[in-house]
Design an enzyme around this catalytic site. Structure first.
Site, PDB file in Angstrom:
ATOM      1  N   LYS A 164      78.145 -43.224  -6.780  1.00  0.00           N
ATOM      2  CA  LYS A 164      77.462 -42.190  -7.140  1.00  0.00           C
ATOM      3  C   LYS A 164      78.442 -40.957  -7.019  1.00  0.00           C
ATOM      4  CE  LYS A 164      73.889 -39.067  -7.354  1.00  0.00           C
ATOM      5  NZ  LYS A 164      74.529 -37.733  -6.734  1.00  0.00           N
ATOM      6  N   GLU A 171      80.103 -36.004 -13.970  1.00  0.00           N
ATOM      7  CA  GLU A 171      79.339 -34.785 -14.054  1.00  0.00           C
ATOM      8  C   GLU A 171      79.776 -33.554 -14.253  1.00  0.00           C
ATOM      9  OE1 GLU A 171      76.184 -33.109 -11.047  1.00  0.00           O
ATOM     10  OE2 GLU A 171      75.279 -34.958 -11.929  1.00  0.00           O
TER      11      GLU A 171
END
Length: 291
Positions: A164, A171
């Site tokens: 993650k 991102e």
């Protein structure tokens, strides 16, 4: 199955609802009594039939540590704790040892989906022993998006949050690229409708993505992002990604530059950071600063 869920904020509250819609029993605890099902962690644990599964969805760091410390004293051997927050993977390794001494299993789970996850499902990356993951599997299946993808047992304890973390680093770089392109289009005199240029990219281009869709949403709400201050915070995972890259001698120039660009926003009213702030608000409900 039954699940105890600790932390009912923007993510946790929607996760509780999605799990319930799948037919499972969720008993939630939050310090805010208006959203909590019980009044304490003790009451939450007492409300669950053994062997218990308790999912922790609170901010990383001290809040997660104190919650796990308290659960370690309340739970029994054979129970399982899931950390679904954005904890650092090194914390996961320590928590697994601390709980393992008491016979309590531990699973770390990176969760992505923001405020859209209730309807669309959450992408899940989890780490831990297979037997502990199996105990949580019905909840993982309830949270994930429909279809065969969107959920992965990434490896050992810590692997879920590490995956993650890298996701969030990517991102950062993707948002920075959209923001830089947006600022350049806004700057030149020849382009007279930047919002519609962004909208035109949503179909048939190699840069179409959900982030691009969210950028168009933000521009529909505020065409030139005039209402926003050019400031964007960082949640810490971008820093951890860069630190892990240094530790493993892996070059991450784009992700590193995107992190440093956010630091620049704290010095000036950066036009690029207006777009970053708008995107973070669109996908995760993160707060924005207005002028």
């Amino acid at each position: 199955m039954q699940l105890g869920l600790v932390g009912l904020g923007k993510m946790g509250g929607n996760m509780r609802e999605r799990i319930r819609r799948a037919g499972h029993t969720v008993i939630g605890y939050d310090r805010n009594p208006d959203v909590s099902d019980v009044h304490s962690l003790q009451e939450l644990v007492d409300s669950l039939e053994g062997p218990r599964v308790v999912w922790v969805m609170v901010p990383a760091g001290a809040a997660t540590q104190s919650t796990i410390d308290e659960l370690a004293e309340l739970l029994s051997p054979g129970d399982v704790v899931v950390d679904g927050g954005n904890s650092r993977w090194t914390d996961d390794e320590r928590h697994a040892v601390e709980l393992g001494i008491k016979g309590i299993g531990f699973v770390d789970c990176g969760v992505s989906g923001g405020v859209w996850g209730l309807e669309n499902g959450y992408a899940l990356m989890y780490g831990g022993d297979a037997e502990h993951v199996a105990r949580v599997q019905p909840v993982l299946d309830a949270l994930k998006p429909a279809g065969p993808y969107g959920s992965v047992h990434a490896g050992k304890v810590g692997a879920g949050h590490f995956a993650k973390m890298v996701h969030n680093g990517i991102e950062y770089a993707m948002m920075q690229a959209y923001a830089e392109g947006w600022e350049l289009l806004e700057k030149v005199d020849s382009v007279t409708d930047v919002r519609e240029v962004f909208r035109s990219w949503q179909e048939g281009t190699v840069i179409r993505s959900w982030l691009l869709d969210l950028a168009v949403n933000a521009l529909d709400e505020d065409e030139h992002l005039d209402k926003l201050r050019g400031y964007a915070s960082d949640s810490g995972e971008g820093r951890w990604t860069v630190e892990a890259a240094i530790d493993n001698a892996v070059p991450l120039p784009a992700i590193t530059a995107s992190l440093f660009a956010r630091f620049a926003s704290r010095q000036d009213d950066s036009p690029q950071m207006k777009m970053i702030a708008a995107l973070r608000n669109q996908f995760g409900g993160h707060a924005v600063e207005t002028k």
